[in-house]
Design a protein around this motif. Structure first.
Motif, PDB file in Angstrom:
ATOM      1  N   LYS A 195      34.661 -23.044 -35.421  1.00 39.48           N
ATOM      2  CA  LYS A 195      34.196 -22.040 -34.473  1.00 39.48           C
ATOM      3  C   LYS A 195      35.293 -21.029 -34.186  1.00 39.48           C
ATOM      4  N   SER A 252      26.529 -19.393 -36.952  1.00 40.22           N
ATOM      5  CA  SER A 252      25.791 -20.650 -36.883  1.00 40.22           C
ATOM      6  C   SER A 252      25.000 -20.746 -35.589  1.00 40.22           C
ATOM      7  N   GLN A 253      23.745 -21.159 -35.701  1.00 41.06           N
ATOM      8  CA  GLN A 253      23.021 -21.510 -34.497  1.00 41.06           C
ATOM      9  C   GLN A 253      23.786 -22.659 -33.834  1.00 41.06           C
ATOM     10  N   HIS A 258      24.359 -18.519 -30.911  1.00 39.45           N
ATOM     11  CA  HIS A 258      25.167 -18.712 -32.114  1.00 39.45           C
ATOM     12  C   HIS A 258      26.657 -18.768 -31.771  1.00 39.45           C
ATOM     13  N   ALA A 315      23.662 -26.232 -34.957  1.00 40.39           N
ATOM     14  CA  ALA A 315      24.098 -26.513 -36.330  1.00 40.39           C
ATOM     15  C   ALA A 315      25.615 -26.567 -36.472  1.00 40.39           C
ATOM     16  N   ILE A 316      26.356 -26.371 -35.386  1.00 38.99           N
ATOM     17  CA  ILE A 316      27.829 -26.366 -35.443  1.00 38.99           C
ATOM     18  C   ILE A 316      28.378 -27.611 -36.142  1.00 38.99           C
ATOM     19  N   TYR A 370      28.113 -27.420 -40.025  1.00 42.83           N
ATOM     20  CA  TYR A 370      29.055 -26.521 -40.689  1.00 42.83           C
ATOM     21  C   TYR A 370      30.500 -27.005 -40.550  1.00 42.83           C
TER      22      TYR A 370
END
Length: 143
Positions: free
Chosen positions: A125, A110-111, A137, A114-115, A118
């Motif tokens: 993470k 994920s960029q 990312h 954008a965490i 998601y």
């Protein structure tokens, strides 16, 4: 933008729809984010591709592929005019629903910005932040 009436996500493999997928990715990743084209277009033949349409108009794209680690979700791209309308969420749901029954390890890169998106969709993470194609990312794993 007017409210969308219908978001539809389909798995695609025919040349005409794949070109729509690649055009969306080209606009978002190469055009907006300056990703080198040679890094953007790899593993295409071994990937399963998806095209999202918003009220019939191509709006987003994504793919999944099997790797030596598990199943990797990749290349989530939503055109700027459709962001915040639910297209991205529908893409993630469609890709997850398409994975084989034995897909017990599902991950993505994920960029950083954008965490939270998601995380709301069941990913967490894993590990340190890293740079990929000039963009920061985090690896995220489906809980």
């Amino acid at each position: 933008m007017p409210e969308l009436k219908k978001i539809q996500v389909n798995k695609v493999s025919d040349p005409a729809n794949l070109e729509k997928v690649f055009a969306i990715r080209r606009e978002v990743f190469v055009g907006e984010q300056n990703c080198p084209p040679e890094l953007e277009y790899e593993f295409e033949d071994e990937s399963t591709h998806f095209l999202a349409r918003a009220d019939g108009v191509p709006a987003g794209a994504s793919r999944w592929r099997k790797t030596d680690k598990g199943y990797k979700l990749e290349r989530f791209a939503v055109l700027k005019q459709f962001r915040g309308t639910g297209v991205g969420q529908e893409l993630v749901k469609a890709v997850l629903a398409d994975l084989p029954a034995d897909a017990d390890y599902v991950y993505l890169h994920s960029q950083t910005q954008a965490i939270p998106f998601y995380e709301r969709l069941g990913f967490e993470k894993s590990g340190p932040e890293f740079e990929e194609a000039g963009i920061w990312h985090y690896k995220m794993i489906r809980k």
